[in-house]
Scaffold this motif. Structure first.
Motif, PDB file in Angstrom:
ATOM      1  N   HIS A 134       0.808  -1.214   0.000  1.00  0.00           N
ATOM      2  CA  HIS A 134       0.000   0.000   0.000  1.00  0.00           C
ATOM      3  C   HIS A 134       0.844   1.267   0.000  1.00  0.00           C
ATOM      4  O   HIS A 134       0.419   2.284  -0.534  1.00  0.00           O
ATOM      5  CB  HIS A 134      -0.930   0.003   1.215  1.00  0.00           C
ATOM      6  N   GLN A 135       2.011   1.210   0.625  1.00  0.00           N
ATOM      7  CA  GLN A 135       2.921   2.352   0.631  1.00  0.00           C
ATOM      8  C   GLN A 135       4.320   1.861   1.001  1.00  0.00           C
ATOM      9  O   GLN A 135       4.470   0.772   1.545  1.00  0.00           O
ATOM     10  CB  GLN A 135       2.445   3.440   1.580  1.00  0.00           C
ATOM     11  N   PRO A 136       5.333   2.636   0.683  1.00  0.00           N
ATOM     12  CA  PRO A 136       6.704   2.203   0.987  1.00  0.00           C
ATOM     13  C   PRO A 136       6.912   1.999   2.489  1.00  0.00           C
ATOM     14  O   PRO A 136       6.325   2.693   3.314  1.00  0.00           O
ATOM     15  CB  PRO A 136       7.568   3.364   0.486  1.00  0.00           C
ATOM     16  N   ALA A 137       7.750   1.026   2.802  1.00  0.00           N
ATOM     17  CA  ALA A 137       8.113   0.743   4.196  1.00  0.00           C
ATOM     18  C   ALA A 137       9.499   0.134   4.205  1.00  0.00           C
ATOM     19  O   ALA A 137       9.939  -0.461   3.221  1.00  0.00           O
ATOM     20  CB  ALA A 137       7.121  -0.209   4.825  1.00  0.00           C
ATOM     21  N   ARG A 138      10.159   0.272   5.326  1.00  0.00           N
ATOM     22  CA  ARG A 138      11.498  -0.293   5.494  1.00  0.00           C
ATOM     23  C   ARG A 138      11.397  -1.573   6.305  1.00  0.00           C
ATOM     24  O   ARG A 138      10.860  -1.576   7.410  1.00  0.00           O
ATOM     25  CB  ARG A 138      12.419   0.701   6.178  1.00  0.00           C
ATOM     26  N   ALA A 139      11.925  -2.661   5.757  1.00  0.00           N
ATOM     27  CA  ALA A 139      11.920  -3.945   6.464  1.00  0.00           C
ATOM     28  C   ALA A 139      13.010  -3.988   7.532  1.00  0.00           C
ATOM     29  O   ALA A 139      13.048  -4.922   8.331  1.00  0.00           O
ATOM     30  CB  ALA A 139      12.095  -5.094   5.476  1.00  0.00           C
ATOM     31  N   ASP A 140      13.899  -2.984   7.561  1.00  0.00           N
ATOM     32  CA  ASP A 140      14.933  -2.931   8.597  1.00  0.00           C
ATOM     33  C   ASP A 140      14.549  -1.969   9.720  1.00  0.00           C
ATOM     34  O   ASP A 140      15.371  -1.599  10.539  1.00  0.00           O
ATOM     35  CB  ASP A 140      16.297  -2.593   8.004  1.00  0.00           C
ATOM     36  N   GLU A 141      13.289  -1.566   9.754  1.00  0.00           N
ATOM     37  CA  GLU A 141      12.722  -0.811  10.875  1.00  0.00           C
ATOM     38  C   GLU A 141      11.539  -1.621  11.397  1.00  0.00           C
ATOM     39  O   GLU A 141      10.945  -2.424  10.665  1.00  0.00           O
ATOM     40  CB  GLU A 141      12.263   0.580  10.413  1.00  0.00           C
ATOM     41  N   TRP A 142      11.185  -1.429  12.662  1.00  0.00           N
ATOM     42  CA  TRP A 142      10.114  -2.216  13.253  1.00  0.00           C
ATOM     43  C   TRP A 142       8.811  -2.043  12.486  1.00  0.00           C
ATOM     44  O   TRP A 142       8.367  -0.930  12.207  1.00  0.00           O
ATOM     45  CB  TRP A 142       9.886  -1.826  14.711  1.00  0.00           C
ATOM     46  N   LEU A 143       8.190  -3.177  12.159  1.00  0.00           N
ATOM     47  CA  LEU A 143       6.869  -3.230  11.552  1.00  0.00           C
ATOM     48  C   LEU A 143       6.011  -4.181  12.375  1.00  0.00           C
ATOM     49  O   LEU A 143       6.472  -5.263  12.754  1.00  0.00           O
ATOM     50  CB  LEU A 143       6.947  -3.740  10.109  1.00  0.00           C
ATOM     51  N   LEU A 144       4.787  -3.786  12.643  1.00  0.00           N
ATOM     52  CA  LEU A 144       3.844  -4.662  13.331  1.00  0.00           C
ATOM     53  C   LEU A 144       3.125  -5.484  12.279  1.00  0.00           C
ATOM     54  O   LEU A 144       2.537  -4.938  11.345  1.00  0.00           O
ATOM     55  CB  LEU A 144       2.826  -3.855  14.139  1.00  0.00           C
ATOM     56  N   TYR A 145       3.169  -6.798  12.440  1.00  0.00           N
ATOM     57  CA  TYR A 145       2.496  -7.725  11.539  1.00  0.00           C
ATOM     58  C   TYR A 145       1.299  -8.284  12.310  1.00  0.00           C
ATOM     59  O   TYR A 145       1.426  -9.243  13.068  1.00  0.00           O
ATOM     60  CB  TYR A 145       3.480  -8.822  11.146  1.00  0.00           C
ATOM     61  N   ALA A 146       0.141  -7.652  12.167  1.00  0.00           N
ATOM     62  CA  ALA A 146      -1.078  -8.073  12.852  1.00  0.00           C
ATOM     63  C   ALA A 146      -1.708  -9.199  12.040  1.00  0.00           C
ATOM     64  O   ALA A 146      -1.978  -9.034  10.846  1.00  0.00           O
ATOM     65  CB  ALA A 146      -2.041  -6.900  12.992  1.00  0.00           C
ATOM     66  N   GLN A 147      -1.930 -10.350  12.698  1.00  0.00           N
ATOM     67  CA  GLN A 147      -2.378 -11.543  11.980  1.00  0.00           C
ATOM     68  C   GLN A 147      -3.626 -12.119  12.625  1.00  0.00           C
ATOM     69  O   GLN A 147      -3.793 -12.063  13.840  1.00  0.00           O
ATOM     70  CB  GLN A 147      -1.270 -12.606  12.010  1.00  0.00           C
TER      71      GLN A 147
END
Length: 183
Positions: A134-147
């Motif tokens: 949906h938009q750019p994001a960095r995989a080397d910064e914290w991302l919440l993966y809500a499942q």
């Protein structure tokens, strides 16, 4: 899914966006290595893989389902970040996110079924997998993966995952059908 604001006209539709669920922050959660080492499970071949054999720091809320499944709610939050800094290239960031999205997406269904990755006779496989950015994001910064698990029956499970930035912006959505068989 939770949304900000109300839709009342064409201009307001631009403001319609999912809101990240409220899970503990990554700094308050143990890493996979810390969690497994505290349970003396990090020295097994599986524990070593889960804690040190991946390229990402993974932190579960609630606890991971590596060796037990005490919570059987069909949902979880997983904070994910690459251990190493990745190139600034947006495509590389998407590739890394595509790679890591498969690590934990079956876990909400495992929770709902009362299973864990160490359950004797457990066999899993990805059957069908889709991902939307949906938009750019960095995989080397914290991302919440809500499942969450949309359902599990007949040896198959359907799981939905949403990646959010630390600021709460939706950056990607994942849908996966998987096989879960337990002998």
């Amino acid at each position: 899914m939770y949304y900000h604001g109300l839709v009342s006209g064409p201009r307001d539709r631009e403001q319609l966006r999912p809101t990240a669920p409220n899970y503990a922050t990554p700094g308050t959660l143990p890493s996979s290595a810390d969690y497994l080492d505290a349970r003396n499970a990090g020295s097994s071949p599986e524990g070593d893989y889960w804690s040190r054999g991946r390229s990402f720091d993974i932190r579960h809320a609630p606890n991971p389902v590596y060796t037990n499944s005490s919570e059987n709610a069909p949902e979880q939050g997983v904070w994910i970040r690459a251990f190493d800094k990745l190139p600034d290239d947006a495509r590389t960031q998407q590739i890394a996110l595509s790679y890591v999205c498969d690590y934990t997406i079956l876990e909400p269904s495992l929770r709902a079924l009362g299973l864990n990755w160490s359950s004797p006779g457990l066999v899993t496989a990805s059957l069908d997998h889709s991902m939307w950015f949906h938009q750019p994001a960095r995989a080397d910064e914290w991302l919440l993966y809500a499942q969450e698990s949309a359902g599990a029956q007949g040896g198959r499970a359907l799981n939905l995952g949403r990646f959010y930035s630390e600021q709460g912006d939706l950056v990607a959505t994942v849908l996966q059908e998987g096989m879960i068989r337990h002998a």
